[in-house]
Design an enzyme around this catalytic site. Structure first.
Site, PDB file in Angstrom:
ATOM      1  N   ARG A 189      43.427  45.086  43.962  1.00 37.96           N
ATOM      2  CA  ARG A 189      43.003  46.218  43.146  1.00 37.96           C
ATOM      3  C   ARG A 189      42.535  47.364  44.028  1.00 37.96           C
ATOM      4  NH1 ARG A 189      39.414  43.556  38.185  1.00 37.96           N
ATOM      5  NH2 ARG A 189      40.908  41.952  37.600  1.00 37.96           N
ATOM      6  N   SER A 193      42.632  45.005  35.132  1.00 35.53           N
ATOM      7  CA  SER A 193      41.767  44.462  34.098  1.00 35.53           C
ATOM      8  C   SER A 193      40.915  45.562  33.474  1.00 35.53           C
ATOM      9  CB  SER A 193      40.911  43.319  34.663  1.00 35.53           C
ATOM     10  OG  SER A 193      40.239  42.631  33.637  1.00 35.53           O
ATOM     11  N   HIS A 194      39.611  45.365  33.411  1.00 34.30           N
ATOM     12  CA  HIS A 194      38.726  46.319  32.734  1.00 34.30           C
ATOM     13  C   HIS A 194      38.253  47.429  33.650  1.00 34.30           C
ATOM     14  CE1 HIS A 194      36.201  43.556  34.923  1.00 34.30           C
ATOM     15  NE2 HIS A 194      35.162  44.350  34.762  1.00 34.30           N
ATOM     16  N   THR A 221      39.484  37.851  43.382  1.00 32.62           N
ATOM     17  CA  THR A 221      39.604  36.781  42.397  1.00 32.62           C
ATOM     18  C   THR A 221      40.725  37.049  41.401  1.00 32.62           C
ATOM     19  OG1 THR A 221      37.877  37.890  41.107  1.00 32.62           O
ATOM     20  CG2 THR A 221      37.188  36.086  42.522  1.00 32.62           C
ATOM     21  N   GLU A 276      31.743  33.375  32.379  1.00 33.49           N
ATOM     22  CA  GLU A 276      30.687  34.174  31.779  1.00 33.49           C
ATOM     23  C   GLU A 276      31.104  35.624  31.556  1.00 33.49           C
ATOM     24  OE1 GLU A 276      28.877  36.831  33.371  1.00 33.49           O
ATOM     25  OE2 GLU A 276      30.321  36.741  35.000  1.00 33.49           O
ATOM     26  N   SER A 277      32.173  36.063  32.221  1.00 34.66           N
ATOM     27  CA  SER A 277      32.649  37.433  32.067  1.00 34.66           C
ATOM     28  C   SER A 277      33.563  37.596  30.865  1.00 34.66           C
ATOM     29  CB  SER A 277      33.381  37.875  33.341  1.00 34.66           C
ATOM     30  OG  SER A 277      34.427  36.972  33.657  1.00 34.66           O
TER      31      SER A 277
END
Length: 550
Positions: A50, A149-150, A46, A395-396
């Site tokens: 990664r 990202s995180h 998405t 929601e994330s």
């Protein structure tokens, strides 16, 4: 199945949990992926490709191949404007930046890199693309964001943003993925590359003031004057991420009472507290990862954090502590659509299928259409560009919304702007977002929600992603008649890659993660916690059956 909380969750990262950076970088350059092994192929989820160099899923060969594939995609589609490229603070991001620039320069691509090699947040790239393309019909720009990202410190990530400034759609990423995997084959020709020093000196390589331009434009999406004049005391933790130098500039330029509580950048992220599973993960919506900022809540009127590439936000209020993302999104929607009078009268609310039904209730009260789509910010891009969506959120804790005049700001997630909006809300209304959410529950009902994460292999994730209505052979959901069984999103009829089941008083959704080897069950009840647990139990039974191949 249950997601067991690691006993070290929320505690400082011990030395044993820190990644060995020299070994990680060595693996980036020394390991060669085997494209016949699925886990070692280029795979766009998405949010791009990664992986970790330790697992031979993200290394130099992947980045060279993806970069070449992007060059070829641009040529095929007549994209000949500049390419805006930036990277975050993960250890693998700087090496990947070097590899990508070597390929882009060799292919003659005009590349815009940050002045002084500054880290670049995802929203600054999207903002730069859209700003450059405004009013143009040819010579359009696109971009690359190098970030996982995180994700944990041993991860690397690579995203392509086309000329619309947002995450690339599936048809684009599939083409790039297929071509990159062709280029990974032993002996495959086609990758052009020039030494890094030559790439930096190339006539096609230019510097761009991402930080200056982004910060200077914030007054067109937020009421920075009311934040300044209110003298609200704000605290921000960049979590060692790409926006670490943006926050002091924002405070200086707009005269804000804003304190950066931690300005450390360390590729091991040793300053983090461990997430729920005992891993280091820079997730601003996790109470475990955010433990340090939460304990400081009483020192500030409002506090916030962003993840490593600053496309996600976490809001800490004096009234309620760390807000669950769905709570803050609901407040944000309620506030924005009530206070942005220049937005289109028919501007809709964008949400994903796993976001809170409180958003639907807020949208109904505002008499705004709710546009519900699968997980993935790419589904909001077109609506944000033409103003049909005033807001898009996940929601994330990822969101973006229109400028004050209703025009597009970014088409990728922006963590900085929603974080600062929490101060605007507090300044204008005299109540922080936590208090606003409590008022919403009194009017619209109390939400009881949870998300369960559990490990899953790629094959298990594939099974869950293909779950369909025939495998949901129940007539009731936690004691209530089932209203809908969805495998496609109601907003755009796109497959959700899982299933969502709704009743009058609650719902659950089950889907594999697009970025990690885990699967997720989301559930929400508007009755009580016991009803929520029933929802989760029934969802687990369905997932167990899907993973068993039923």
């Amino acid at each position: 199945m249950s997601s067991r909380i690691n006993p070290l969750a929320g505690k400082p990262a011990p030395a044993a949990s820190l990644v060995n950076i020299p070994r990680l970088i060595t693996a980036y350059y020394s390991e060669r992926p085997d494209p016949s092994v699925p886990a070692q192929r280029v795979a766009f989820g998405t949010s791009g490709h990664r992986g970790s160099s330790f697992e031979i899923s993200f290394n130099e060969a992947h980045v060279l191949a993806i970069s070449q594939a992007i060059c070829e995609y641009r040529k095929q589609h007549g994209i000949d404007g500049p390419l805006f490229m930036g990277f975050d603070t993960h250890a693998l991001s700087a090496p990947a930046f070097v590899s990508a620039l070597e390929v882009l320069a060799a292919n003659g691509v005009e590349v815009m890199i940050a002045a002084q090699d500054e880290y670049t947040p995802t929203p600054a790239i999207s903002h730069a693309i859209l700003t450059y393309n405004r009013g143009r019909t040819g010579g359009l720009a696109d971009g690359i964001v190098i970030t996982p990202s995180h994700n944990p410190p041993d991860n690397g990530g690579f995203k392509y943003n086309p000329t619309n400034g947002g995450p690339a759609d599936t048809d684009i990423t599939q083409w790039i993925e297929n071509r990159a995997n062709d280029l990974l084959r032993p002996g495959a020709p086609g990758i052009k590359r020039t030494p890094y020093a030559a790439a930096r000196r190339a006539a096609t390589t230019h510097t761009h003031e991402y930080l200056t331009n982004y910060v200077a434009d914030l007054g067109n999406i937020l009421d920075m004057n009311i934040i300044r004049d209110s003298k609200i005391h704000m605290g921000v933790d960049p979590l060692g991420g790409a926006g670490v130098h943006y926050w002091p500039r924002i405070a200086q330029q707009y005269g804000l009472d804003l304190t950066v509580v931690n300005d450390e950048v360390d590729p091991t992220f040793r300053f983090m507290t461990l997430d729920w599973d005992g891993k280091i993960r820079m997730d601003p919506s996790s109470p475990y990862a955010m433990a340090r900022l939460i304990v400081l809540k009483d020192r500030y009127d409002i506090a916030f954090a962003c993840d490593t590439d600053h496309d996600r936000h976490g809001i800490v209020t004096a009234s309620s502590g760390l807000m669950p993302p769905n709570h803050y999104l609901s407040v944000t929607i309620d506030y924005l659509f009530s206070n942005r009078g220049r937005w289109r009268a028919d501007a809709a609310v964008g949400k994903t299928v796993v976001s809170s039904a409180m958003i639907d209730r807020v949208g109904g009260r505002l008499k705004r259409r709710v546009f519900e789509v699968p997980v993935g910010f790419k589904w909001f891009v077109d609506g944000l560009i033409d103003g049909k969506l005033g807001f898009g959120g996940e929601e994330s804790a990822g969101a973006s919304f229109s400028r004050i005049d209703g025009s597009v700001w970014t088409t990728d997630k922006d963590g900085i702007v929603p974080a600062l909006l929490s101060a605007e809300i507090t300044a204008r209304t005299g109540k922080d977002p936590g208090a606003h959410y409590q008022a919403l529950t009194q009017e619209l009902g109390t939400s009881y929600a949870d998300r369960i994460d559990a490990p899953a292999t790629p094959s298990q994730k594939a099974k869950l992603g293909k779950l369909d209505r025939r495998q949901v052979n129940i007539k009731e959901l936690a004691g209530e008649p089932i209203e809908q069984i969805l495998t496609q999103a109601p907003g755009n009829n796109a497959p959700i890659g899982g299933v969502k089941v709704t009743s009058q008083g609650g719902w659950f959704a089950a889907r594999p993660s697009g970025t990690e080897n885990i699967y997720k069950i989301y559930a929400e009840s508007f009755h009580d916690d016991a009803h929520l647990r029933r929802l989760i139990h029934e969802a687990q039974s369905i997932v167990d059956g899907a993973l068993a191949g039923s």
